[in-house]
Design a protein around this motif. Structure first.
Motif, PDB file in Angstrom:
ATOM      1  N   ALA A  95     113.617  33.051 -14.219  1.00 45.67           N
ATOM      2  CA  ALA A  95     113.730  34.161 -13.360  1.00 45.67           C
ATOM      3  C   ALA A  95     113.274  33.786 -11.978  1.00 45.67           C
ATOM      4  O   ALA A  95     113.651  33.960 -10.962  1.00 45.67           O
ATOM      5  N   ILE A  96     111.975  33.198 -12.352  1.00 46.46           N
ATOM      6  CA  ILE A  96     111.188  32.850 -11.191  1.00 46.46           C
ATOM      7  C   ILE A  96     111.678  31.511 -10.500  1.00 46.46           C
ATOM      8  O   ILE A  96     111.751  31.411  -9.269  1.00 46.46           O
ATOM      9  N   CYS A  97     112.209  30.575 -11.273  1.00 45.66           N
ATOM     10  CA  CYS A  97     112.907  29.498 -10.791  1.00 45.66           C
ATOM     11  C   CYS A  97     114.014  29.885  -9.814  1.00 45.66           C
ATOM     12  O   CYS A  97     114.269  29.451  -8.678  1.00 45.66           O
ATOM     13  N   LYS A  98     114.840  30.892 -10.287  1.00 38.71           N
ATOM     14  CA  LYS A  98     115.908  31.421  -9.704  1.00 38.71           C
ATOM     15  C   LYS A  98     115.565  32.214  -8.372  1.00 38.71           C
ATOM     16  O   LYS A  98     116.376  31.905  -7.356  1.00 38.71           O
ATOM     17  N   LEU A 100     113.191  31.544  -6.427  1.00 43.55           N
ATOM     18  CA  LEU A 100     112.437  30.387  -5.525  1.00 43.55           C
ATOM     19  C   LEU A 100     113.819  29.809  -5.025  1.00 43.55           C
ATOM     20  O   LEU A 100     113.869  29.473  -3.770  1.00 43.55           O
ATOM     21  N   ALA A 101     114.928  29.336  -5.991  1.00 44.54           N
ATOM     22  CA  ALA A 101     116.117  28.583  -5.547  1.00 44.54           C
ATOM     23  C   ALA A 101     116.799  29.509  -4.300  1.00 44.54           C
ATOM     24  O   ALA A 101     117.142  29.013  -3.444  1.00 44.54           O
ATOM     25  N   LYS A 102     116.713  30.808  -4.549  1.00 44.14           N
ATOM     26  CA  LYS A 102     117.523  31.690  -3.766  1.00 44.14           C
ATOM     27  C   LYS A 102     116.851  31.589  -2.411  1.00 44.14           C
ATOM     28  O   LYS A 102     117.445  31.407  -1.211  1.00 44.14           O
ATOM     29  N   LYS A 103     115.742  31.936  -2.336  1.00 44.95           N
ATOM     30  CA  LYS A 103     114.844  32.305  -1.072  1.00 44.95           C
ATOM     31  C   LYS A 103     114.686  30.675  -0.232  1.00 44.95           C
ATOM     32  O   LYS A 103     114.630  30.728   0.926  1.00 44.95           O
ATOM     33  N   ILE A 104     114.744  29.561  -0.824  1.00 44.37           N
ATOM     34  CA  ILE A 104     114.494  28.331  -0.283  1.00 44.37           C
ATOM     35  C   ILE A 104     115.938  27.549  -0.225  1.00 44.37           C
ATOM     36  O   ILE A 104     115.914  26.527   0.584  1.00 44.37           O
ATOM     37  N   ASN A 105     116.956  28.291  -0.861  1.00 48.95           N
ATOM     38  CA  ASN A 105     118.381  27.411  -0.594  1.00 48.95           C
ATOM     39  C   ASN A 105     118.346  26.151  -1.360  1.00 48.95           C
ATOM     40  O   ASN A 105     118.691  25.008  -0.690  1.00 48.95           O
ATOM     41  N   CYS A 106     117.948  26.197  -2.771  1.00 48.90           N
ATOM     42  CA  CYS A 106     118.175  24.971  -3.451  1.00 48.90           C
ATOM     43  C   CYS A 106     118.755  25.269  -4.773  1.00 48.90           C
ATOM     44  O   CYS A 106     118.950  26.727  -4.934  1.00 48.90           O
ATOM     45  N   ILE A 107     119.185  24.621  -5.784  1.00 44.10           N
ATOM     46  CA  ILE A 107     119.768  25.051  -7.099  1.00 44.10           C
ATOM     47  C   ILE A 107     118.741  25.279  -7.899  1.00 44.10           C
ATOM     48  O   ILE A 107     117.556  24.612  -7.727  1.00 44.10           O
TER      49      ILE A 107
END
Lengths: 406, 406
Positions: A95-98, A100-107
């Motif tokens: 959940a935290i990886c997701k 971060l990915a969402k906020k920073i635009n990576c997968i």
């Protein structure tokens, strides 16, 4: 307590690495406890993780993500190990990886999560997610020291080191940070360690360097013989240096780079021991003249992990009988004890398996008082030598670990 | 400190065994520190000794004398281990055996020497030789308790037990004494233990009983993971009972006798743990459902010897994360952690590898406060079970061992 440790200063930037730290409120007291490391695209990464069967959720996910993508971010929290948390733990780290990915635009798979702290408690996902925007906003090449502080748990001091070497007129930068002071006997990795260089290397070369460096550094330390559930070691090469690509083990550039990274790893590993829980002494144990690497290490660790040897060091009591008992406990077959010599610093304590003729209790006391001790054991039966680093076992160790969760 | 230990009382005489104790002045303070056990002719003896490479001089000599003669005497001193003393140590142990043999009119090889205490100091031969006449003069069937006191070192209490069993209407007596509380992880033997029975058995049968009893008792304890240089276990059958000779493993008499001796050994071994240096808790660790005996033991000892687990017990802190980390450290291949359940007494702490649904910190605290704790680990992968006994790790342990030689 710590032995011979100083606040790290003047850390060198590594082009291609940006970092940040902030408080997510995981600890009750106000301190930074969340950190982010951004890794430039086209970097090469080598990793090693704990061999503990009960490895933590973030270790599982980092291992799996490394198979799927080239990591762009390390997201690290202190105060909670997210270990022993089963399926929920895995979902929480994801959940935290997701987020971060969402906020920073990576997968999602480009994020490696790392946790350290108390085992068995659920990760405070909400707190971490709320802090992620701050982490992103504050990313900077200059924040190595902040991150080294944010990942501390029972550490009394941040642990960081930089080094520069010239290879063929190009300056190569290396900066590494680590954390850990208890539950320390890394098994193929250390507690948490992130090391970056701007050198330009292939993945194969970086893996080789990782293997060799670990072997001589983080895999040669013990505080209490306990291997953590969260041990992780990450070596990053951002490949931003002007020095041509190192892709050959036989090149001079490889040797120089490997030696320097190994030195950085050794010094970092030693900072963990110097800051070992309750440590009042920094003890190097060197076993010379063994028939095999494994027998040198077996003897070294038996001595390093004997509570009786460790308490004798705490008391500065040259009770060398405990050292020979610990050596004997390694149960090396055909060990001829009458060939063994033992030195503490420059004092010969045991010669040919018994108290040395030149030894006096007074000489023993004089060296046992030192903060930094080299215990040398000569087996005189072969050509192998190994060295490991450890601490003593003091009242303070008991205090720290009896009160750890209070 | 000690947990659940009481002064031994009403020890039963074993016909064919006479004993005595006295002070030879090995300790500075006035206390008995020398003991003698006389074994009637035609007795049968089984022995086991430490596997420590640095075994003490008396261990070397006892092993060698057992090859040459049927032992008539055990000569035991506390206060000095005569270990790490090389050739001089061997000569010293021989000298006291010789003196006893001369005074009592037996051959030197019929005397087995045993020592326990500080390692690395020369045996005070003169003091011991001077005390031998007193020892001989005072031999009595009633001195088991005196001897159990004379062989103590850091023990806070003497350790002795008697038992009587009826086999085919004959009463069989068993009495045993032991000593030890630190440097405890016996390896095929214990610190010092002398057990006698008047049963009539062959040497082969006694060896078998020794092997099986040790396996389930003295080889299942650890205080600090350190194996002594002087561990010795002596099992004597004086063959004075009226019960016909036991010479067959398949007989009912064999089974009854073996079970009873094993029970005596277990209780004696447990007294060592109960009196473990600084012990505030007596902890039984049971590993069920393993694929092999060795994997059950490997996990049990990793947990028992983890300083972090031990300090959590001292603090009565249900920090079960340390228990799972220690289990994981045993590095059992293919261990499915999601099948593991853990109980502390009747409280289920971990279910399927994570915090049990029914667990609360309150329940954990309530059981961790107990003096006697059973930690049960279910692996759910096989049919083997093993149990070992250990202690916590307290400030007192550090104090005792930092001040041991002062």
């Amino acid at each position: 307590m710590s032995v011979g440790l100083e606040q790290p200063k003047s850390l060198i930037k590594v082009e291609g690495i940006r970092l940040s730290a902030c408080s997510a409120g995981i600890y009750n007291k106000k301190r930074d406890d969340l950190a982010l490391i951004e890794i430039a695209k086209d970097s090469v990464i080598a990793a090693a993780f704990t061999k503990n069967n009960f490895c933590a959720a973030p270790v599982e996910i980092s291992k799996s993500n490394l198979q799927k993508a080239n990591p762009q971010y390390c997201l690290i929290n202190a105060g909670n190990a997210n270990a022993g948390t089963g399926r929920v733990g895995v979902l929480n780290s994801k959940a935290i990886c997701k987020e971060l990915a969402k906020k920073i635009n990576c997968i999602e798979e480009e994020v490696l999560p790392f946790s350290t702290g108390v085992i068995g408690e659920d990760l405070p996902v909400k707190k971490i997610n709320q802090a992620i925007p701050t982490l992103i906003k504050n990313l900077s090449e200059n924040s190595w020291l902040d991150v080294s502080k944010a990942i501390m748990t029972t550490d009394t001091m941040p642990k960081a080191i930089s080094s520069q070497i010239k290879i063929d007129d190009s300056m190569i930068n290396i900066t590494g940070i680590t954390k850990g002071s208890g539950m320390i006997k890394p098994n193929m990795a250390t507690m948490l360690s992130f090391i970056a260089t701007d050198a330009n290397v292939t993945k194969e070369i970086l893996d080789k360097i990782k293997q060799n460096s670990l072997f001589k550094s983080f895999n040669r330390i013990t505080v209490d013989g306990d291997t953590s559930t969260n041990d992780s070691f990450i070596l990053i090469a951002t490949c931003k240096s002007k020095l041509p690509l190192i892709d050959n083990e036989d090149s001079k550039a490889f040797t120089i780079l490997e030696n320097e990274i190994t030195e950085v790893c050794k010094k970092l590993a030693q900072t963990i021991v110097r800051d070992g829980e309750g440590a009042t002494k920094f003890i190097s144990i060197q076993v010379d003249g063994g028939n095999k690497i494994s027998e040198c290490l077996s003897i070294a660790y038996k001595v390093a992990e004997s509570p009786l040897v460790k308490t004798a060091f705490t008391a500065s009591d040259p009770n060398w009988g405990r050292i020979i008992a610990a050596i004997g406990n390694a149960e090396i077959s055909d060990l001829d004890t009458s060939k063994i010599n033992i030195y503490i610093n420059d004092v010969c304590i045991v010669g040919n398996g018994e108290r040395s003729d030149t030894y006096t209790e007074e000489k023993g006391k004089k060296v046992m008082i030192c903060d930094e001790i080299v215990l040398k054991i000569e087996l005189n039966r072969g050509n192998y030598s190994e060295q490991i680093w450890t601490t003593d076992l003091s009242h303070e160790y008991i205090k720290i670990n009896a009160e750890y969760r209070n």
